[in-house]
Write a protein that holds these residues in place. Structure first.
Motif, PDB file in Angstrom:
ATOM      1  N   MET A 245       0.850  -1.180   0.000  1.00 38.25           N
ATOM      2  CA  MET A 245       0.000   0.000   0.000  1.00 38.25           C
ATOM      3  C   MET A 245       0.891   1.238   0.000  1.00 38.25           C
ATOM      4  SD  MET A 245      -3.038   1.227   2.542  1.00 38.25           S
ATOM      5  CE  MET A 245      -1.942   1.433   3.931  1.00 38.25           C
ATOM      6  N   ARG A 246       0.924   1.916  -1.123  1.00 41.57           N
ATOM      7  CA  ARG A 246       1.685   3.150  -1.251  1.00 41.57           C
ATOM      8  C   ARG A 246       0.694   4.298  -1.312  1.00 41.57           C
ATOM      9  NH1 ARG A 246       6.937   4.739  -4.363  1.00 41.57           N
ATOM     10  NH2 ARG A 246       6.546   6.925  -4.788  1.00 41.57           N
ATOM     11  N   VAL A 247       0.938   5.317  -0.495  1.00 43.83           N
ATOM     12  CA  VAL A 247       0.063   6.485  -0.485  1.00 43.83           C
ATOM     13  C   VAL A 247       0.882   7.683  -0.933  1.00 43.83           C
ATOM     14  CG1 VAL A 247      -1.514   7.903   0.861  1.00 43.83           C
ATOM     15  CG2 VAL A 247      -1.245   5.477   1.431  1.00 43.83           C
ATOM     16  N   GLU A 248       0.432   8.299  -2.023  1.00 45.04           N
ATOM     17  CA  GLU A 248       1.088   9.475  -2.596  1.00 45.04           C
ATOM     18  C   GLU A 248       0.407  10.733  -2.067  1.00 45.04           C
ATOM     19  OE1 GLU A 248       3.589   9.674  -4.896  1.00 45.04           O
ATOM     20  OE2 GLU A 248       3.812   7.536  -5.336  1.00 45.04           O
ATOM     21  N   PHE A 249       1.198  11.598  -1.451  1.00 47.39           N
ATOM     22  CA  PHE A 249       0.724  12.888  -0.987  1.00 47.39           C
ATOM     23  C   PHE A 249       1.354  13.974  -1.865  1.00 47.39           C
ATOM     24  CE2 PHE A 249       0.818  10.056   2.677  1.00 47.39           C
ATOM     25  CZ  PHE A 249      -0.449  10.210   3.205  1.00 47.39           C
ATOM     26  N   ALA A 250       0.893  15.194  -1.762  1.00 39.91           N
ATOM     27  CA  ALA A 250       1.442  16.289  -2.566  1.00 39.91           C
ATOM     28  C   ALA A 250       2.915  16.525  -2.254  1.00 39.91           C
ATOM     29  CB  ALA A 250       0.638  17.561  -2.326  1.00 39.91           C
ATOM     30  N   ASP A 251       3.351  16.196  -1.034  1.00 38.71           N
ATOM     31  CA  ASP A 251       4.712  16.494  -0.607  1.00 38.71           C
ATOM     32  C   ASP A 251       5.520  15.263  -0.202  1.00 38.71           C
ATOM     33  OD1 ASP A 251       3.193  15.987   1.619  1.00 38.71           O
ATOM     34  OD2 ASP A 251       3.718  17.829   2.669  1.00 38.71           O
ATOM     35  N   GLY A 252       5.088  14.077  -0.629  1.00 37.71           N
ATOM     36  CA  GLY A 252       5.844  12.864  -0.310  1.00 37.71           C
ATOM     37  C   GLY A 252       4.985  11.619  -0.428  1.00 37.71           C
ATOM     38  N   TRP A 253       5.520  10.510   0.063  1.00 38.42           N
ATOM     39  CA  TRP A 253       4.786   9.253   0.008  1.00 38.42           C
ATOM     40  C   TRP A 253       5.207   8.336   1.134  1.00 38.42           C
ATOM     41  CZ3 TRP A 253       8.072   5.133  -0.474  1.00 38.42           C
ATOM     42  CH2 TRP A 253       9.297   5.351  -1.095  1.00 38.42           C
ATOM     43  N   GLY A 254       4.343   7.370   1.420  1.00 38.62           N
ATOM     44  CA  GLY A 254       4.630   6.310   2.375  1.00 38.62           C
ATOM     45  C   GLY A 254       4.228   4.985   1.767  1.00 38.62           C
ATOM     46  N   LEU A 255       4.958   3.933   2.110  1.00 36.93           N
ATOM     47  CA  LEU A 255       4.697   2.597   1.579  1.00 36.93           C
ATOM     48  C   LEU A 255       4.808   1.586   2.707  1.00 36.93           C
ATOM     49  CD1 LEU A 255       4.580   0.433  -0.780  1.00 36.93           C
ATOM     50  CD2 LEU A 255       7.077   0.570  -0.780  1.00 36.93           C
ATOM     51  N   VAL A 256       3.854   0.681   2.767  1.00 37.72           N
ATOM     52  CA  VAL A 256       3.942  -0.475   3.663  1.00 37.72           C
ATOM     53  C   VAL A 256       3.630  -1.696   2.804  1.00 37.72           C
ATOM     54  CG1 VAL A 256       1.554  -0.227   4.476  1.00 37.72           C
ATOM     55  CG2 VAL A 256       3.175  -1.539   5.832  1.00 37.72           C
ATOM     56  N   ARG A 257       4.465  -2.716   2.934  1.00 42.17           N
ATOM     57  CA  ARG A 257       4.288  -3.922   2.124  1.00 42.17           C
ATOM     58  C   ARG A 257       4.819  -5.120   2.893  1.00 42.17           C
ATOM     59  NH1 ARG A 257       9.001  -5.518  -0.221  1.00 42.17           N
ATOM     60  NH2 ARG A 257       8.061  -6.600  -1.956  1.00 42.17           N
ATOM     61  N   ALA A 258       4.337  -6.279   2.518  1.00 42.11           N
ATOM     62  CA  ALA A 258       4.845  -7.514   3.110  1.00 42.11           C
ATOM     63  C   ALA A 258       6.209  -7.808   2.510  1.00 42.11           C
ATOM     64  CB  ALA A 258       3.879  -8.655   2.815  1.00 42.11           C
TER      65      ALA A 258
ATOM     66  N   THR B 114      10.987 -12.389   4.552  1.00 39.68           N
ATOM     67  CA  THR B 114      10.758 -12.651   5.974  1.00 39.68           C
ATOM     68  C   THR B 114       9.298 -12.320   6.315  1.00 39.68           C
ATOM     69  OG1 THR B 114      11.464 -10.415   6.569  1.00 39.68           O
ATOM     70  CG2 THR B 114      13.141 -12.144   6.641  1.00 39.68           C
ATOM     71  N   PRO B 115       8.781 -12.864   7.410  1.00 42.77           N
ATOM     72  CA  PRO B 115       7.387 -12.617   7.786  1.00 42.77           C
ATOM     73  C   PRO B 115       7.202 -11.279   8.514  1.00 42.77           C
ATOM     74  CG  PRO B 115       8.351 -14.156   9.312  1.00 42.77           C
ATOM     75  CD  PRO B 115       9.400 -13.879   8.263  1.00 42.77           C
ATOM     76  N   VAL B 116       7.548 -10.197   7.855  1.00 43.97           N
ATOM     77  CA  VAL B 116       7.441  -8.858   8.437  1.00 43.97           C
ATOM     78  C   VAL B 116       6.854  -7.892   7.409  1.00 43.97           C
ATOM     79  CG1 VAL B 116       9.415  -9.221   9.984  1.00 43.97           C
ATOM     80  CG2 VAL B 116       9.768  -8.181   7.750  1.00 43.97           C
ATOM     81  N   LEU B 117       6.431  -6.744   7.909  1.00 48.91           N
ATOM     82  CA  LEU B 117       6.026  -5.664   7.030  1.00 48.91           C
ATOM     83  C   LEU B 117       7.202  -4.703   6.889  1.00 48.91           C
ATOM     84  CD1 LEU B 117       2.448  -4.854   8.358  1.00 48.91           C
ATOM     85  CD2 LEU B 117       3.074  -6.190   6.346  1.00 48.91           C
ATOM     86  N   THR B 118       7.384  -4.192   5.691  1.00 48.94           N
ATOM     87  CA  THR B 118       8.442  -3.221   5.406  1.00 48.94           C
ATOM     88  C   THR B 118       7.785  -1.873   5.146  1.00 48.94           C
ATOM     89  OG1 THR B 118       9.791  -4.946   4.401  1.00 48.94           O
ATOM     90  CG2 THR B 118      10.342  -2.677   3.847  1.00 48.94           C
ATOM     91  N   VAL B 119       8.371  -0.816   5.706  1.00 49.97           N
ATOM     92  CA  VAL B 119       7.847   0.533   5.459  1.00 49.97           C
ATOM     93  C   VAL B 119       8.947   1.410   4.883  1.00 49.97           C
ATOM     94  CG1 VAL B 119       6.017   0.471   7.197  1.00 49.97           C
ATOM     95  CG2 VAL B 119       8.277   1.203   7.853  1.00 49.97           C
ATOM     96  N   ARG B 120       8.551   2.307   3.999  1.00 52.64           N
ATOM     97  CA  ARG B 120       9.473   3.263   3.384  1.00 52.64           C
ATOM     98  C   ARG B 120       8.751   4.599   3.295  1.00 52.64           C
ATOM     99  NH1 ARG B 120      12.500  -0.345   4.145  1.00 52.64           N
ATOM    100  NH2 ARG B 120      13.625  -1.616   2.660  1.00 52.64           N
ATOM    101  N   PHE B 121       9.520   5.667   3.404  1.00 51.44           N
ATOM    102  CA  PHE B 121       8.955   7.008   3.315  1.00 51.44           C
ATOM    103  C   PHE B 121       9.883   7.917   2.530  1.00 51.44           C
ATOM    104  CE2 PHE B 121       7.721   5.212   7.438  1.00 51.44           C
ATOM    105  CZ  PHE B 121       6.345   5.263   7.344  1.00 51.44           C
ATOM    106  N   GLU B 122       9.301   8.894   1.875  1.00 59.07           N
ATOM    107  CA  GLU B 122      10.062   9.952   1.227  1.00 59.07           C
ATOM    108  C   GLU B 122       9.215  11.210   1.287  1.00 59.07           C
ATOM    109  OE1 GLU B 122      11.501  10.853  -3.235  1.00 59.07           O
ATOM    110  OE2 GLU B 122      12.264   8.973  -2.374  1.00 59.07           O
ATOM    111  N   ALA B 123       9.855  12.352   1.557  1.00 62.04           N
ATOM    112  CA  ALA B 123       9.107  13.605   1.666  1.00 62.04           C
ATOM    113  C   ALA B 123       9.975  14.787   1.270  1.00 62.04           C
ATOM    114  CB  ALA B 123       8.598  13.789   3.090  1.00 62.04           C
ATOM    115  N   ASP B 124       9.313  15.883   0.949  1.00 63.43           N
ATOM    116  CA  ASP B 124       9.990  17.104   0.526  1.00 63.43           C
ATOM    117  C   ASP B 124      10.602  17.880   1.686  1.00 63.43           C
ATOM    118  OD1 ASP B 124       9.190  16.513  -2.064  1.00 63.43           O
ATOM    119  OD2 ASP B 124       7.466  17.870  -2.016  1.00 63.43           O
TER     120      ASP B 124
END
Length: 75
Positions: free
Chosen positions: A21-34, A38-48
């Motif tokens: 699930m990636r959410v695009e905002f006007a000033d960045g984004w966030g992602l959470v995925r399996a 490994t049996p974990v969730l991975t998160v990534r972020f980028e912002a202005d």
């Protein structure tokens, strides 16, 4: 991931569910995925800006804690 997607409400962002699930905002984004390895969730972020980063991370933190209030989140 199904529970996250079901609870997700991002009126100020566009949700893309192609790879997690990636959410695009006007000033960045966030992602959470399996993780693929490994049996974990991975998160990534980028912002202005640092303020945008903190806001996006807080939104994802709130969503993840709705699914499991006992999670230890490193962001």
């Amino acid at each position: 991931m199904e529970r996250l997607s079901a609870l997700a409400e991002f009126k100020d962002g566009k949700i893309n569910n192609i790879d997690g699930m990636r959410v695009e905002f006007a000033d960045g984004w966030g992602l959470v995925r399996a993780s693929n390895t490994t049996p974990v969730l991975t998160v990534r972020f980028e912002a202005d800006s640092q303020d945008a980063m903190q806001r996006i991370q807080a939104r994802f933190r709130q969503l993840l804690l709705q699914v499991n209030p006992e999670l230890h989140l490193p962001f």
